[in-house]
Write an enzyme that holds these catalytic residues in place. Structure first.
Site, PDB file in Angstrom:
ATOM      1  N   ASN A   1       0.831  -1.214   0.000  1.00 21.74           N
ATOM      2  CA  ASN A   1       0.000   0.000   0.000  1.00 21.74           C
ATOM      3  C   ASN A   1       0.861   1.257   0.000  1.00 21.74           C
ATOM      4  OD1 ASN A   1      -2.325  -1.518   0.078  1.00 21.74           O
ATOM      5  ND2 ASN A   1      -2.743  -1.156   2.245  1.00 21.74           N
TER       6      ASN A   1
ATOM      7  N   ARG B   1      -9.543  -5.235 -14.615  1.00 21.49           N
ATOM      8  CA  ARG B   1      -8.404  -5.999 -14.098  1.00 21.49           C
ATOM      9  C   ARG B   1      -8.741  -7.481 -14.224  1.00 21.49           C
ATOM     10  NH1 ARG B   1      -5.040  -2.329 -11.557  1.00 21.49           N
ATOM     11  NH2 ARG B   1      -6.043  -0.594 -10.454  1.00 21.49           N
TER      12      ARG B   1
ATOM     13  N   HIS C   1     -14.538   1.708 -15.912  1.00 23.40           N
ATOM     14  CA  HIS C   1     -14.459   1.009 -14.632  1.00 23.40           C
ATOM     15  C   HIS C   1     -15.725   0.203 -14.342  1.00 23.40           C
ATOM     16  CE1 HIS C   1     -13.931   0.873 -10.093  1.00 23.40           C
ATOM     17  NE2 HIS C   1     -12.750   0.476 -10.525  1.00 23.40           N
TER      18      HIS C   1
ATOM     19  N   TYR D   1     -11.617 -10.782  -2.248  1.00 23.05           N
ATOM     20  CA  TYR D   1     -12.367  -9.530  -2.186  1.00 23.05           C
ATOM     21  C   TYR D   1     -13.843  -9.858  -1.959  1.00 23.05           C
ATOM     22  CZ  TYR D   1      -8.513  -6.890  -4.461  1.00 23.05           C
ATOM     23  OH  TYR D   1      -7.311  -6.300  -4.776  1.00 23.05           O
TER      24      TYR D   1
ATOM     25  N   ARG E   1     -14.365   1.477   3.747  1.00 23.56           N
ATOM     26  CA  ARG E   1     -13.155   0.753   4.120  1.00 23.56           C
ATOM     27  C   ARG E   1     -11.928   1.649   4.186  1.00 23.56           C
ATOM     28  NH1 ARG E   1     -11.542  -1.895  -0.423  1.00 23.56           N
ATOM     29  NH2 ARG E   1      -9.690  -0.613  -0.634  1.00 23.56           N
TER      30      ARG E   1
ATOM     31  N   HIS F   1     -14.875  -4.782  -0.643  1.00 28.14           N
ATOM     32  CA  HIS F   1     -14.778  -4.143  -1.951  1.00 28.14           C
ATOM     33  C   HIS F   1     -16.136  -3.790  -2.564  1.00 28.14           C
ATOM     34  CE1 HIS F   1     -13.505  -3.967  -6.319  1.00 28.14           C
ATOM     35  NE2 HIS F   1     -12.529  -3.282  -5.752  1.00 28.14           N
TER      36      HIS F   1
END
Length: 699
Positions: free
Chosen positions: A56, A385, A445, A478, A574, A602
């Site tokens: 991260n 992704r 997205h 996730y 989150r 997520h």
């Protein structure tokens, strides 16, 4: 009711009304670090969390901090809506980052001690016995030495390119029999394609598992690379560069080639920060500072650089299953388990799958069945992704090769996945798929699949909408939702959305879904204002919103106004949250909680009480400016009453979590809930999803 412009002006006069996005991110990574520090977590889970902290931080420095440095270099001095100038924010961030790095390595030492108790050791070279040293000597000569490349730095050999985020050794040397002239200097990259932790041969009658770091072994043999010279100081260093792509989409004749070019440029991105061994030789440090032109963002590390290796290390240990959570065994969605014909099931009802508790194979099987079905005419899909060996790619390629119309909108600009997406795009094109790279200036997205099937004299549309990526690997770790539907209006909107992404189409009145950047913001504002009207009229009014991040100022202002009107608002965020809850007269009706646990939260879910007639939406979009204005995003209504109850149950469970939920305080800090109720850990309770589907309470 005040209009948006008036509300924004009023709220801007409250300097304490917002939390800074980047400082909020630091708080998020601190929560991840707390999971690594928590002795109640299993030891290898703690180890993995520590690796996540490192990963991260790498992304944060290479993107967010890099952007702030660019603003400072450009002389930008304007304050953001949270009251920070770039230079003021940068100074505060460096202090916060320095503190979190110190804690990170203190935690590493603690975890190492706990690993020792389990018989797992990171061993220093001098502690090896003779047999182990002999084995490591052989390993070095046969495996390591052939791939090492020492690179001298002098007048005839300028400083070589140092790649971002790789560990290097700085080597200060004297020439043998030299009379004390200025020392010589070289660097050496630690090979990234060799194991970072090398297992040592077992000692006789010992159950201990010992490992030595690759760089430690190289340091011990550094003299083998510099004959005629004496190494006087060998230390590790690591540079992080600006990794944000700057793509001229308007001027690019071929977007794919333009992105490939920019990916290569990442190697030469501006240095953002420098990590060095504690006690690094002053001569080496001065040369590194001069080369990278870094004076302030230098971090002295007391331990092995780059703790990302802990992720693979934790996963590679055999025989220590008691130190990790048992791998989840996801159930196949019962609706498709009872009837394997997806199209027959969806003609009767919608289906919701809750990953990772329910298997992502349902999504793969949905597309695979469509690829093999002779009645399917077309498949359209967005890919943001994708995993390294995605069965979805195989299914799409197979469908195209069998003569179906297959259209894939591939987002080439998915950060750090660009190269993989380029490879998939080329493979899909070769198989006969129509591959589109999205719209200029916008990232695609949205997660949506449209299947068009000939049924008698009519064409029927089947749609999958997800809150997460079409990635079978991340779907195991996730939490996300998958909605399968044959709803007529959702199908019509799905067709229009793909037409807008692949062709020329505007001014469409959406029947069901909401799309960014077209109308998602305005729709959300209307939904929030409607709750405020219900509250003002004494009708039931409540908002529950679950997302990854909340940073859009206008959205925050709308939530503040709803709170002032009496709407109870529960936010489950989150990561980053710029809203400040609990401020009298502004946000006392808003709670914000963050759940950081074994799986990465997520899913994006938005619930509006609507005077007693609730509306539920799932989405690909967080409430961030980039999602609402610079991306193609999707928000889809959940119409089926049974599925609405299931989604509400998921939200309710998050609100009941008193083990891993932390509450955001008005001062920007997060605190655990202190109550006397029986412990509820939402992610563990969610494993009963199959039971929920059989019997659900009313909303």
């Amino acid at each position: 009711m005040l209009n948006t412009a008036e509300k924004t002006t009023i709220n801007r006069t409250l300097p304490s009304g917002y939390l800074n996005r980047d400082l909020s991110w630091i708080e998020f990574n601190q929560r991840v670090l707390q999971e690594a520090q928590d002795p109640n977590n299993l030891l290898l889970e703690r180890t993995r969390f520590l690796a996540i902290v490192s990963s991260n931080l790498d992304e944060f420095m290479s993107v967010r901090v890099a952007g702030i440095q660019d603003q400072i270099r450009a002389g930008y001095t304007k304050k953001d809506f949270t009251g920070y100038t770039p230079s003021g924010l940068y100074k505060r961030l460096l202090k916060k980052v320095s503190k979190i790095i110190t804690e990170q390595y203190r935690t590493f030492r603690d975890i190492s001690r706990q690993l020792n108790k389990e018989g797992i050791y990171f061993t220093e070279y001098e502690d090896l016995n003779a047999a182990q040293k002999q084995a490591m000597e052989q390993y070095y000569q046969e495996i390591i030495f052939p791939v090492l490349t020492p690179m001298a730095v002098d007048q005839s050999r300028p400083f070589p390119l140092v790649h971002s985020k790789f560990v290097y050794l700085s080597v200060v040397l004297n020439r043998i029999d030299d009379d004390g002239n200025e020392p010589f200097f070289a660097i050496l990259q630690i090979p990234y394609n060799l194991a970072r932790c090398i297992p040592l041969p077992h000692r006789t009658n010992s159950k201990k598992r010992q490992f030595i770091f690759l760089e430690e072994l190289i340091k011990q043999h550094i003299h083998t690379l510099f004959s005629g010279y004496t190494p006087i100081a060998v230390h590790e260093f690591r540079i992080t560069r600006n990794s944000d792509l700057s793509i001229n989409e308007d001027g690019a004749e071929d977007l794919l080639e333009e992105i490939e070019k920019e990916i290569r440029k990442r190697r030469w991105g501006s240095p953002v920060c420098l990590e060095v061994d504690k006690g690094i030789h002053p001569y080496a440090l001065s040369l590194l500072q001069e080369e990278f032109e870094i004076t302030d963002s230098i971090f002295e590390i007391d331990g092995p650089l780059d703790l990302n290796f802990l992720q693979n290390f934790a996963g590679s240990l055999k025989g220590y299953s008691h130190l990790s959570h048992r791998p989840i065994d996801p159930v196949y969605p019962m609706e498709f388990d009872e009837n394997e014909d997806f199209f027959e099931v969806l003609r009767e009802r919608d289906v919701l799958a809750y990953h990772p508790y329910e298997s992502f194979e349902a999504v793969t099987d949905f597309v695979t069945q469509a690829a093999e079905d002779e009645h399917v005419m077309a498949i359209k899909m967005t890919l943001y992704r994708v995993s390294g060996n995605s069965p979805l790619i195989q299914a799409l390629a197979s469908a195209a090769e069998s003569g179906k119309q297959v259209t894939v909108v591939v987002e080439l600009k998915a950060r750090f996945d660009e190269e993989r997406n380029i490879a998939w795009a080329r493979k899909l094109e070769k198989s006969g798929c129509h591959v589109v790279y999205g719209l200029i200036g916008l990232k695609t997205h949205a997660k949506i699949t449209l299947i068009v099937r000939q049924e008698g004299q009519e064409l029927q549309r089947y749609v999958h909408v997800g809150t997460g990526n079409y990635n079978d690997s991340t779907a195991k770790v996730y939490t996300d939702l998958s909605l399968f539907t044959s709803n007529h209006n959702i199908g019509l909107d799905a067709s229009e959305l793909f037409n807008q992404m692949t062709g020329y189409s505007t001014n469409y009145d959406w029947n069901a879904i909401t799309v960014a950047p077209t109308n998602m913001s305005s729709t959300l504002f209307d939904l929030i204002r409607r709750e405020a009207d219900h509250a003002s009229a004494g009708r039931p009014a409540r908002i529950i919103a679950k997302m990854n991040s909340l940073s859009n100022q206008e959205m925050i202002d709308e939530l503040y106004d709803a709170s002032k009107a009496g709407v109870n608002i529960d936010l489950i965020v989150r990561g980053v949250c710029c809203l400040r809850p609990g401020v009298p007269g502004l946000s006392e009706n808003i709670t914000v909680r963050s759940i950081v646990d074994h799986f990465l939260e997520h899913s994006r879910i938005y619930y509006f009480e609507n005077g007693g007639t609730p509306e539920v939406w799932i989405s690909s979009a967080d409430w961030m400016t980039r999602n609402l204005t610079r991306r193609i995003e999707l928000m889809c209504p959940v119409y089926d009453p049974h599925i609405q109850k299931l989604v509400f149950q998921i939200l309710h469970l998050s609100l009941e979590d008193n083990v891993k939920a932390r509450f955001l305080q008005s001062n920007g800090n997060y605190e655990f809930m202190n109550d006397e109720k029986a412990p509820i850990r939402s992610q563990f309770e969610a494993m009963n999803v199959k039971k929920w589907k059989g019997s659900l309470p009313s909303i």
